[in-house]
Write a protein that holds these residues in place. Structure first.
Motif, PDB file in Angstrom:
ATOM      1  N   LEU A  89     -11.072 -79.680 -31.358  1.00  0.00           N
ATOM      2  CA  LEU A  89     -10.151 -80.427 -31.775  1.00  0.00           C
ATOM      3  C   LEU A  89      -9.857 -79.114 -33.364  1.00  0.00           C
ATOM      4  O   LEU A  89      -9.708 -79.160 -33.764  1.00  0.00           O
ATOM      5  CB  LEU A  89     -11.042 -81.330 -32.644  1.00  0.00           C
ATOM      6  N   HIS A  90     -11.470 -78.515 -33.546  1.00  0.00           N
ATOM      7  CA  HIS A  90     -11.028 -78.259 -34.421  1.00  0.00           C
ATOM      8  C   HIS A  90      -9.861 -76.560 -34.227  1.00  0.00           C
ATOM      9  O   HIS A  90      -9.040 -76.525 -35.524  1.00  0.00           O
ATOM     10  CB  HIS A  90     -12.310 -76.858 -35.101  1.00  0.00           C
ATOM     11  N   TRP A  91      -9.995 -76.201 -33.418  1.00  0.00           N
ATOM     12  CA  TRP A  91      -8.932 -75.404 -32.525  1.00  0.00           C
ATOM     13  C   TRP A  91      -7.445 -75.275 -32.404  1.00  0.00           C
ATOM     14  O   TRP A  91      -6.429 -74.512 -33.452  1.00  0.00           O
ATOM     15  CB  TRP A  91      -9.288 -74.830 -30.818  1.00  0.00           C
ATOM     16  N   THR A  92      -7.624 -76.490 -32.318  1.00  0.00           N
ATOM     17  CA  THR A  92      -6.199 -76.860 -32.404  1.00  0.00           C
ATOM     18  C   THR A  92      -5.823 -77.627 -33.826  1.00  0.00           C
ATOM     19  O   THR A  92      -4.452 -77.618 -33.501  1.00  0.00           O
ATOM     20  CB  THR A  92      -6.151 -78.972 -31.017  1.00  0.00           C
ATOM     21  N   VAL A  93      -6.111 -78.210 -34.265  1.00  0.00           N
ATOM     22  CA  VAL A  93      -5.713 -78.574 -35.834  1.00  0.00           C
ATOM     23  C   VAL A  93      -5.821 -77.072 -36.442  1.00  0.00           C
ATOM     24  O   VAL A  93      -4.552 -76.938 -37.317  1.00  0.00           O
ATOM     25  CB  VAL A  93      -7.097 -79.202 -36.599  1.00  0.00           C
ATOM     26  N   ASP A  94      -5.988 -75.970 -36.489  1.00  0.00           N
ATOM     27  CA  ASP A  94      -6.322 -74.937 -36.520  1.00  0.00           C
ATOM     28  C   ASP A  94      -4.727 -74.247 -36.351  1.00  0.00           C
ATOM     29  O   ASP A  94      -4.082 -73.476 -36.445  1.00  0.00           O
ATOM     30  CB  ASP A  94      -7.486 -73.822 -36.585  1.00  0.00           C
ATOM     31  N   ARG A  95      -4.752 -74.931 -35.152  1.00  0.00           N
ATOM     32  CA  ARG A  95      -3.299 -73.924 -34.519  1.00  0.00           C
ATOM     33  C   ARG A  95      -2.230 -75.097 -34.995  1.00  0.00           C
ATOM     34  O   ARG A  95      -1.020 -74.162 -35.636  1.00  0.00           O
ATOM     35  CB  ARG A  95      -3.484 -74.288 -33.020  1.00  0.00           C
ATOM     36  N   ILE A  96      -2.174 -75.750 -35.096  1.00  0.00           N
ATOM     37  CA  ILE A  96      -0.900 -76.151 -35.619  1.00  0.00           C
ATOM     38  C   ILE A  96      -1.092 -75.889 -37.127  1.00  0.00           C
ATOM     39  O   ILE A  96       0.603 -75.823 -37.921  1.00  0.00           O
ATOM     40  CB  ILE A  96      -1.515 -78.366 -35.768  1.00  0.00           C
ATOM     41  N   ARG A  97      -1.741 -75.942 -38.045  1.00  0.00           N
ATOM     42  CA  ARG A  97      -1.818 -75.589 -39.413  1.00  0.00           C
ATOM     43  C   ARG A  97      -0.955 -73.846 -39.558  1.00  0.00           C
ATOM     44  O   ARG A  97      -0.420 -73.644 -40.066  1.00  0.00           O
ATOM     45  CB  ARG A  97      -2.844 -76.147 -40.272  1.00  0.00           C
ATOM     46  N   SER A  98      -1.500 -73.795 -38.286  1.00  0.00           N
ATOM     47  CA  SER A  98      -1.256 -72.149 -39.250  1.00  0.00           C
ATOM     48  C   SER A  98      -0.107 -72.098 -38.260  1.00  0.00           C
ATOM     49  O   SER A  98       0.959 -70.667 -38.657  1.00  0.00           O
ATOM     50  CB  SER A  98      -2.302 -71.153 -38.036  1.00  0.00           C
ATOM     51  N   ARG A  99       0.650 -72.598 -37.582  1.00  0.00           N
ATOM     52  CA  ARG A  99       2.040 -72.208 -37.232  1.00  0.00           C
ATOM     53  C   ARG A  99       2.715 -73.493 -37.914  1.00  0.00           C
ATOM     54  O   ARG A  99       3.996 -73.241 -37.601  1.00  0.00           O
ATOM     55  CB  ARG A  99       2.449 -73.331 -35.741  1.00  0.00           C
ATOM     56  N   GLY A 100       2.346 -73.963 -38.966  1.00  0.00           N
ATOM     57  CA  GLY A 100       3.335 -74.219 -39.768  1.00  0.00           C
ATOM     58  C   GLY A 100       3.463 -75.292 -40.156  1.00  0.00           C
ATOM     59  O   GLY A 100       4.108 -75.953 -41.108  1.00  0.00           O
ATOM     60  N   ALA A 101       2.932 -76.210 -39.262  1.00  0.00           N
ATOM     61  CA  ALA A 101       3.191 -77.936 -39.509  1.00  0.00           C
ATOM     62  C   ALA A 101       1.614 -78.519 -40.487  1.00  0.00           C
ATOM     63  O   ALA A 101       0.964 -77.588 -40.419  1.00  0.00           O
ATOM     64  CB  ALA A 101       3.548 -78.441 -37.806  1.00  0.00           C
ATOM     65  N   ARG A 102       2.413 -79.859 -40.208  1.00  0.00           N
ATOM     66  CA  ARG A 102       0.596 -80.463 -40.670  1.00  0.00           C
ATOM     67  C   ARG A 102       0.493 -81.679 -39.507  1.00  0.00           C
ATOM     68  O   ARG A 102       0.629 -81.487 -38.747  1.00  0.00           O
ATOM     69  CB  ARG A 102       1.618 -81.909 -41.437  1.00  0.00           C
ATOM     70  N   ALA A 103      -1.027 -81.130 -39.984  1.00  0.00           N
ATOM     71  CA  ALA A 103      -1.830 -81.765 -38.214  1.00  0.00           C
ATOM     72  C   ALA A 103      -2.443 -83.177 -38.833  1.00  0.00           C
ATOM     73  O   ALA A 103      -3.426 -83.051 -39.492  1.00  0.00           O
ATOM     74  CB  ALA A 103      -2.827 -80.994 -38.310  1.00  0.00           C
ATOM     75  N   GLY A 104      -2.190 -83.650 -37.885  1.00  0.00           N
ATOM     76  CA  GLY A 104      -2.750 -85.739 -38.429  1.00  0.00           C
ATOM     77  C   GLY A 104      -4.208 -85.164 -36.799  1.00  0.00           C
ATOM     78  O   GLY A 104      -3.854 -84.601 -36.025  1.00  0.00           O
ATOM     79  N   VAL A 105      -5.321 -86.750 -36.828  1.00  0.00           N
ATOM     80  CA  VAL A 105      -6.109 -86.538 -35.925  1.00  0.00           C
ATOM     81  C   VAL A 105      -5.406 -88.316 -35.901  1.00  0.00           C
ATOM     82  O   VAL A 105      -5.993 -88.510 -36.984  1.00  0.00           O
ATOM     83  CB  VAL A 105      -7.245 -86.439 -36.567  1.00  0.00           C
ATOM     84  N   ALA A 106      -5.551 -89.043 -34.043  1.00  0.00           N
ATOM     85  CA  ALA A 106      -5.218 -90.268 -34.339  1.00  0.00           C
ATOM     86  C   ALA A 106      -7.021 -90.670 -33.472  1.00  0.00           C
ATOM     87  O   ALA A 106      -7.263 -90.238 -33.166  1.00  0.00           O
ATOM     88  CB  ALA A 106      -4.383 -90.655 -33.395  1.00  0.00           C
ATOM     89  N   ILE A 107      -7.261 -92.354 -33.819  1.00  0.00           N
ATOM     90  CA  ILE A 107      -8.925 -92.754 -33.308  1.00  0.00           C
ATOM     91  C   ILE A 107      -7.537 -93.638 -33.137  1.00  0.00           C
ATOM     92  O   ILE A 107      -7.398 -94.783 -33.264  1.00  0.00           O
ATOM     93  CB  ILE A 107      -9.566 -92.948 -34.314  1.00  0.00           C
ATOM     94  N   SER A 108      -8.559 -94.029 -31.557  1.00  0.00           N
ATOM     95  CA  SER A 108      -7.768 -95.804 -31.003  1.00  0.00           C
ATOM     96  C   SER A 108      -8.765 -96.659 -31.236  1.00  0.00           C
ATOM     97  O   SER A 108      -9.842 -96.320 -31.981  1.00  0.00           O
ATOM     98  CB  SER A 108      -7.959 -95.725 -29.513  1.00  0.00           C
ATOM     99  N   PRO A 109      -8.705 -97.709 -31.477  1.00  0.00           N
ATOM    100  CA  PRO A 109      -9.339 -99.232 -31.813  1.00  0.00           C
ATOM    101  C   PRO A 109     -10.721 -99.142 -31.409  1.00  0.00           C
ATOM    102  O   PRO A 109     -11.467 -99.133 -32.354  1.00  0.00           O
ATOM    103  CB  PRO A 109      -8.389-100.234 -31.213  1.00  0.00           C
ATOM    104  N   GLY A 110     -11.665 -98.124 -29.774  1.00  0.00           N
ATOM    105  CA  GLY A 110     -12.580 -98.373 -29.613  1.00  0.00           C
ATOM    106  C   GLY A 110     -13.528 -97.719 -30.362  1.00  0.00           C
ATOM    107  O   GLY A 110     -14.526 -96.728 -29.899  1.00  0.00           O
ATOM    108  N   THR A 111     -12.325 -96.154 -31.240  1.00  0.00           N
ATOM    109  CA  THR A 111     -13.653 -94.448 -31.910  1.00  0.00           C
ATOM    110  C   THR A 111     -14.074 -95.391 -32.981  1.00  0.00           C
ATOM    111  O   THR A 111     -13.180 -95.710 -33.765  1.00  0.00           O
ATOM    112  CB  THR A 111     -12.593 -94.144 -31.839  1.00  0.00           C
ATOM    113  N   SER A 112     -15.021 -95.014 -32.993  1.00  0.00           N
ATOM    114  CA  SER A 112     -15.867 -95.044 -34.866  1.00  0.00           C
ATOM    115  C   SER A 112     -14.542 -94.059 -35.981  1.00  0.00           C
ATOM    116  O   SER A 112     -14.658 -93.043 -35.374  1.00  0.00           O
ATOM    117  CB  SER A 112     -16.844 -95.209 -34.820  1.00  0.00           C
TER     118      SER A 112
END
Ligand code: DX5
Ligand code: ZN
Length: 223
Positions: A98-121
């Protein structure tokens, strides 16, 4: 209300007329366009890839909010950002690094989000909160439009808000699934700042413009 953004999900639009539908919700006063990417693995359905994002980019000036319901999303984030995505959200449950992916999205110039499904705390994303621009709370199980809103979702939104406050994060909370005129005030009151609606926009009997107007009014009623 003014600071709550409505993001119509084009999963409920006519796929053969996507451009026109994107233009229509834009003219109706939407604030973002929510684009659901499904890979047939993380969720059973299949939708679109980066070429569709690139095509709809030409039909609106609004930010494109790309929701990746995709396994190993790190393989694809570059191509979605290059296609014109402004926000790229990956699922906590689908992403190994997750850290790598978020970092990659931001370094390419977009904003980064993480989604959590209903069963995830909510606690599952505690470590990641300082890196994020957005947290997407799913208020249905991901995969299909037109499902029933899970009634405990407003409390979950409030818990994410509280955790963000404790961590000093400016990330916004987005909610997705089962939002309609009845549930919109509940998510607004809980502190969601970006609200996704698919079937309540595109299947509304009085048309898209009336649906956008009603939802924005109801989001205002919750604040
Ligand atoms: C569901 C998608 C949603 C969906 C919302 O997996 O992520 O964006 O299109 O549709 P409604 O608003 O009809 O629940
Ligand atoms: Zn979505």
């Amino acid at each position: 209300m003014a600071d709550i953004k409505l993001a119509p999900s084009i999963l409920s639009a006519d796929f053969a007329r996507l451009g026109e539908h994107v233009a229509e919700v834009t003219d109706a006063g939407a604030d973002m366009i929510h684009v659901d990417i499904m890979d047939g693995h993380f969720v059973p359905a299949l939708t679109w890839g980066p070429r569709t994002v690139e095509a709809i980019r030409r039909w609106t000036h609004l930010p494109l909010d790309v929701h990746m319901m995709v396994e190993n999303p790190e393989r694809h984030v570059d191509s979605f950002v290059d296609a014109g995505a402004d926000i790229v959200t990956v699922h906590f449950e689908a992403c190994v690094q997750l850290h790598w992916t978020v970092d990659r999205i931001r370094s390419r110039g977009a904003r980064a989000g993480v989604a959590i499904s209903p069963g995830t705390s909510v606690a599952a994303i505690d470590e990641a909160l300082p890196w994020l621009d957005q947290v997407l709370v799913m208020s249905v199980n991901p995969g299909l439009p037109g499902q029933k809103f899970i009634t405990s979702s407003p409390q979950k939104i409030a818990r994410v808000r509280e955790l963000l406050r404790q961590r000093g994060s400016e990330a916004v909370v987005e909610v997705d699934g089962g939002v309609n005129a009845d549930t919109a005030p509940l998510v607004a009151q809980a502190g969601a700042k970006v609200v996704v609606a698919g079937s309540a926009v595109f299947d509304y009997p009085d048309g898209i413009e009336a649906a956008v107007r009603l939802l924005k009014e109801r989001l205002g009623a919750g604040t």
